[in-house]
Design an enzyme around this catalytic site. Structure first.
Site, mmCIF file in Angstrom:
data_model
loop_
_atom_site.group_PDB
_atom_site.id
_atom_site.type_symbol
_atom_site.label_atom_id
_atom_site.label_comp_id
_atom_site.label_asym_id
_atom_site.label_seq_id
_atom_site.Cartn_x
_atom_site.Cartn_y
_atom_site.Cartn_z
ATOM 1 C CG HIS A 17 47.031 36.020 25.159
ATOM 2 N ND1 HIS A 17 46.840 35.081 26.144
ATOM 3 C CD2 HIS A 17 48.342 36.353 25.235
ATOM 4 C CE1 HIS A 17 47.981 34.862 26.784
ATOM 5 N NE2 HIS A 17 48.913 35.627 26.238
ATOM 6 C CG HIS A 19 52.603 39.064 26.423
ATOM 7 N ND1 HIS A 19 52.575 38.843 27.771
ATOM 8 C CD2 HIS A 19 52.112 37.942 25.843
ATOM 9 C CE1 HIS A 19 52.103 37.618 28.012
ATOM 10 N NE2 HIS A 19 51.813 37.053 26.853
ATOM 11 C CG LEU A 20 50.464 45.857 24.121
ATOM 12 C CD1 LEU A 20 49.521 47.046 24.291
ATOM 13 C CD2 LEU A 20 50.759 45.620 22.642
ATOM 14 N NE ARG A 21 57.412 41.327 26.471
ATOM 15 C CZ ARG A 21 56.994 40.123 26.843
ATOM 16 N NH1 ARG A 21 56.118 39.960 27.825
ATOM 17 N NH2 ARG A 21 57.438 39.053 26.223
ATOM 18 C CG ASN A 45 53.503 38.747 31.253
ATOM 19 O OD1 ASN A 45 52.976 39.593 30.518
ATOM 20 N ND2 ASN A 45 54.294 37.798 30.794
ATOM 21 C CE LYS A 103 47.311 34.215 31.249
ATOM 22 N NZ LYS A 103 48.292 34.610 30.250
ATOM 23 C CG HIS A 140 50.407 30.108 31.069
ATOM 24 N ND1 HIS A 140 51.136 30.748 30.093
ATOM 25 C CD2 HIS A 140 50.986 28.886 31.203
ATOM 26 C CE1 HIS A 140 52.100 29.962 29.665
ATOM 27 N NE2 HIS A 140 52.044 28.822 30.330
ATOM 28 C CG HIS A 178 48.823 30.726 25.345
ATOM 29 N ND1 HIS A 178 48.733 29.779 26.327
ATOM 30 C CD2 HIS A 178 49.328 31.835 25.946
ATOM 31 C CE1 HIS A 178 49.167 30.286 27.468
ATOM 32 N NE2 HIS A 178 49.518 31.539 27.258
ATOM 33 C CG LEU A 223 57.134 28.469 27.801
ATOM 34 C CD1 LEU A 223 57.653 28.978 29.127
ATOM 35 C CD2 LEU A 223 57.195 26.944 27.741
ATOM 36 C CG ASP A 251 51.217 34.171 23.920
ATOM 37 O OD1 ASP A 251 51.369 35.122 24.718
ATOM 38 O OD2 ASP A 251 51.774 33.073 24.068
ATOM 39 C CG HIS A 255 61.178 37.735 24.869
ATOM 40 N ND1 HIS A 255 61.331 37.987 26.217
ATOM 41 C CD2 HIS A 255 60.051 36.974 24.765
ATOM 42 C CE1 HIS A 255 60.360 37.395 26.896
ATOM 43 N NE2 HIS A 255 59.558 36.778 26.046
ATOM 44 C CB ALA A 267 59.258 31.297 26.544
#
Ligand code: NCD
Ligand code: ZN
Length: 349
Positions: A17, A19-21, A45, A103, A140, A178, A223, A251, A255, A267
């Site tokens: 899990h 997030h690479l953006r 996302n 997801k 989630h 998560h 989150l 996760d 940011h 978050a």
């Protein structure tokens, strides 16, 4: 007196899990994850989200452009479920070699979840196909009703939505992502082998006191939100239990610093650059370094039906202090999880 081990060799881990953006962020996030993970489940996302196989293929291409030359890192793509996803798209996903899961974000639950699912009843035909073709559903697990307290949202999601979904589709592979509560640990433990969970470093290392006592720490805000110490303890016990239903998912959710240190801060915790070292630190604190390999390198692959990696990594004991700040997409930089804390392990390159 027992002597501390100085080196730990384990099969190369995977991150189930992350997030690479997109865009410029990929030049930071992809090398950070590829540094130690062979594969990673890539969260969809983005804005706009990755809702179809074509978008997933294109996003995968953009990620691969940033994989360092000496790495064989493989991004495992996911689709973002919306109210308008069709069973045909699921069949297409299952037939592709690129998409490995879907997801589910309840609409409004977290960062970039505006286009998430507003009513789970819309998805029955989609879940039926996923169950049929063996495509895992990643959840989630937080309820989004405004009146529900933020600390109760995971527990209520399990009761109101997850238990009914699992009852209706007992063979559907589900990963509760998560997890943050003893209730989630409990649920996963007593459910059939089609249900598993990922656990992040932040939920193992910290609880809500760390975030809120003595001043608010925006870099620990993620989150689902950090819970009370007793929940942290339950997650620690699950992670080191050797139960294959619990495996590694960082996760890692970057940011930029100025969007976290703000009146309405984002978050997400950025753990990718030191993720395996952070897990090793907590497993050692819990006296369970021998359980790290199963959690980090075996159980996730087995759940997804993928081969366990053949290669190995070596962690070496080394006293270092985690960077306070790292470069990221703007001059504010990014503050990694546990910034400024001592770290006892280092990945041998
Ligand atoms: C994630 C993000 O920033 O994309 N944030 C987070 O706090 N974990 C989204 C998510 O996984 O909830
Ligand atoms: Zn996430």
């Amino acid at each position: 007196m027992s002597q501390k081990i100085q080196e730990l060799e384990i099969l190369t881990p995977d991150d189930w899990h992350v997030h690479l953006r997109d865009g410029e962020a990929l030049s930071f996030t992809v090398p950070a994850t590829a540094r130690c993970f062979a594969r990673a489940i890539i969260m969809p996302n983005l804005v706009p989200p990755v809702v179809g196989v074509a978008q997933a293929e294109a996003y995968r291409g953009r990620i691969l452009e940033h994989v360092p030359a000496d790495s064989h890192f493989e991004p495992l793509m996911t689709l973002y479920l919306t109210d308008s996803i069709t069973p045909e798209e699921i069949n297409k996903a299952a037939a592709s070699s690129v998409v490995h899961a879907c997801k589910l974000y309840p609409a409004g639950a977290t960062t970039n979840s505006q286009s998430g699912v507003s009513d789970l009843a819309h998805l029955d035909s989609v879940f039926a196909v996923m169950e049929d073709v063996g495509l895992p559903l990643l959840i989630h697990g937080e309820i989004t009703e405004a009146e529900v307290d933020i600390f109760d949202r995971e527990k209520q999601f399990i009761e109101k939505h997850l238990i009914p979904i699992h009852k209706k589709f007992p063979k559907l592979k589900i990963v509760l992502e998560h997890i943050t509560t003893a209730d989630a640990v409990d649920f996963v433990e007593r459910t059939s082998s089609s249900v598993a969970a990922t656990i992040t470093p932040q939920h193992l290392l910290f609880n809500r006191n760390d975030m809120l006592v003595g001043g608010i720490k925006p870099h620990l805000y993620c989150l689902p939100i950090l819970k009370a110490g007793r929940h942290q303890k339950a997650l620690q016990m699950a992670a080191i239990s050797g139960n294959p239903k619990f495996f590694l998912g960082t996760d890692s959710a970057p940011h930029a610093r100025n969007t976290k240190e703000a009146p309405c801060g984002c978050a997400g915790c950025y753990s990718a650059p030191f993720a395996i070292e952070l897990y090793a630190t907590i497993f050692e604190q819990l006296g369970a370094l021998d359980r790290l390999e199963g959690f980090a390198s075996r159980f996730g692959a087995e759940f997804y039906g993928l081969p366990v990696n053949q290669s190995k990594i070596v962690l070496q004991r080394s006293e270092q202090t985690l960077a306070e700040k790292l470069p990221y997409v703007d001059e504010s930089g990014i503050v990694p999880l546990a910034a400024g804390s001592p770290l006892h392990w280092k990945l041998r390159s």
